[in-house]
Design a protein around this motif. Structure first.
Motif, PDB file in Angstrom:
ATOM      1  N   ASN A  22      -8.349   2.088 -38.091  1.00 47.70           N
ATOM      2  CA  ASN A  22      -7.445   2.890 -37.024  1.00 47.70           C
ATOM      3  C   ASN A  22      -7.001   1.666 -36.020  1.00 47.70           C
ATOM      4  OD1 ASN A  22      -7.212   5.248 -38.028  1.00 47.70           O
ATOM      5  ND2 ASN A  22      -9.201   6.029 -36.580  1.00 47.70           N
ATOM      6  N   TRP A  25      -3.876  -0.595 -37.221  1.00 49.38           N
ATOM      7  CA  TRP A  25      -2.979   0.505 -37.273  1.00 49.38           C
ATOM      8  C   TRP A  25      -2.057   0.418 -35.863  1.00 49.38           C
ATOM      9  CZ3 TRP A  25      -1.517   4.866 -34.885  1.00 49.38           C
ATOM     10  CH2 TRP A  25      -0.288   5.507 -35.243  1.00 49.38           C
ATOM     11  N   ARG A  29       1.250  -0.488 -34.495  1.00 48.85           N
ATOM     12  CA  ARG A  29       2.115   0.310 -34.009  1.00 48.85           C
ATOM     13  C   ARG A  29       2.501   0.097 -32.494  1.00 48.85           C
ATOM     14  NH1 ARG A  29       4.590   3.364 -37.517  1.00 48.85           N
ATOM     15  NH2 ARG A  29       4.842   5.546 -36.992  1.00 48.85           N
ATOM     16  N   LYS A 158      -3.439   9.025 -36.144  1.00 44.48           N
ATOM     17  CA  LYS A 158      -2.125   8.575 -35.866  1.00 44.48           C
ATOM     18  C   LYS A 158      -1.102   9.530 -35.512  1.00 44.48           C
ATOM     19  CE  LYS A 158      -3.320   5.083 -39.752  1.00 44.48           C
ATOM     20  NZ  LYS A 158      -3.130   4.885 -41.198  1.00 44.48           N
TER      21      LYS A 158
END
Length: 413
Positions: A22, A25, A29, A158
């Motif tokens: 996480n 990511w 992002r 997400k």
């Protein structure tokens, strides 16, 4: 510049029982949307440590994303820690309690009493809905820092970030323009060699160079302001020209770039592997565009002696690559010979002739690492052939013992 941090919670993350995907990511992002992370930290399921970290981050950051600790069990402490740090109480949010009851009723289950805890949030929090799970998120402000508390389940996390957290940050901080990052993937060189060539470049204000090293590549990363395309392209051209010998792709993986070349040239490929154990075939066929052009692939055992000319490993590997091309009826064939005394051969046959090289590993690699390096050498030969570039290049961690090109006219005689 906004100071943005992520706090991951949970003993399983802190102790390495699970990999914190996480965090990686979220960093990527946020960067894609112009928001650079400035700090990442991890705390276990311990109340005092959680409260201390929340307070410390609130004094030093503008935005903090807290991940995990919103479940129904006793070790899920994020909401309670937030209320104590904020010096307020946990209160029931009827809207989320109703959502939870409907969630379980739709599955024909009576909601366990422990799940009621997930509707207890710090007083004054803004609810962040979770459309696919039982753990809602919430937003609160502590010492002028905005905190977004999110569930740890990756799919739920997400979705919440994309649908609620990022849009809210953009609405609160519309003036942030952010940065872009262009990447040049290199193979067969070193960070110091790249730095020696690139340090001479005088970068414009707002631009920086970074490096990331991982087997078998080194990424050269150009950071710069968004929407400054002209300067970015000019700088990339300068950087590329200085290190072109070792650049295998730009702003895309080497595999994707080679797949594009295979599709563009529409040349069929066969393989015979001894030191790469099928990794080369897998490397090429992992992309659907390239897989369409793959013919037969053989994996040979390490005990198999290639050809009768065993004393001349390169000649034997050249003979095998020619036979592979002919037997499979492909446009191109590639052979990886076995590693003997740290030396190995890689050969490629094409309509114009056959190329081969014998290389020696200059570092100690594990068996899997050897296969990865040799696979990349073979893929680089394929890339060079399809791009009409020189087939042989110097590699920092490999020494070339021998190289050879045999024209088709000689082979046909």
């Amino acid at each position: 510049m906004l100071k943005i941090a992520m706090l991951s919670t949970g003993e399983e993350v802190l102790h390495g029982d699970i990999v914190d995907t996480n965090a990686a990511w979220l960093s990527q992002r946020f960067f894609e949307h112009g928001y650079s992370m400035t700090k990442r930290s991890t705390v276990g399921d311990e109340m005092t440590a959680l409260i201390e970290e929340l307070l410390m981050l609130s004094f030093n950051c503008d935005i903090v994303v807290v991940n995990g600790g919103l479940g129904p069990t006793s070790d899920d402490l994020s909401a309670q820690a937030a209320s104590l740090a904020l010096d307020t109480e946990l209160v029931l949010y009827p809207k989320w309690l109703e959502t939870l009851e409907e969630f379980f009723a739709a599955r024909g289950i009576i909601m366990p009493e422990s799940n009621r805890k997930q509707a207890m949030l710090p007083k004054g929090s803004i609810l962040l809905e979770n459309p696919i799970g039982t753990a809602c998120g919430f937003k609160l402000t502590l010492n002028d820092c905005d905190f977004y508390f999110t569930p740890g389940v990756p799919r739920e996390f997400k979705l919440m970030v994309d649908q609620q957290v990022l849009p809210d940050i953009k609405a609160s901080h519309p003036q942030v323009t952010g940065q872009d990052c262009s990447k040049l993937y290199t193979f067969g060189t070193s960070e110091s060699a790249l730095s020696d060539k690139l340090d001479k470049i005088k970068l414009p204000t707002g631009y920086t160079l970074g490096y990331r090293s991982y087997l078998p590549y080194i990424e050269v990363k150009l950071f710069g302001p968004k929407e400054d395309l002209d300067n970015r392209v000019k700088l990339l051209q300068i950087i590329f020209k200085l290190i072109e010998e070792h650049v295998v792709s730009v702003d895309e993986s080497m595999q994707k770039h080679v797949a594009y070349l295979i599709q563009e040239k529409k040349m069929s490929i066969s393989t015979a592997e001894q030191s790469t154990f099928g990794a080369l075939s897998q490397w090429i066929q992992s992309n659907a565009l390239a897989a369409e052009f793959c013919g037969h692939g053989w994996v040979l055992g390490e005990r198999i002696a290639i050809g009768e000319q065993a004393d001349d490993k390169l000649a034997a590997a050249l003979a095998l690559v020619g036979a592979t091309k002919d037997k499979c009826g492909t446009d191109v064939a590639i052979v990886t010979g076995k590693v003997t005394d740290n030396a190995f051969c890689v050969t490629l046959a094409a309509p114009e002739g056959e190329w081969g090289q014998t290389l020696t590993l200059n570092r100690n690699y594990s068996r899997d690492e050897q296969a990865l390096v040799i696979t990349t050498v073979a893929a680089d030969m394929l890339r060079r052939y399809l791009s009409k570039k020189p087939m042989f290049v110097g590699y920092s961690s490999l020494s070339r013992v021998k190289e050879m090109f045999v024209p088709r006219s000689v082979i046909s005689e």
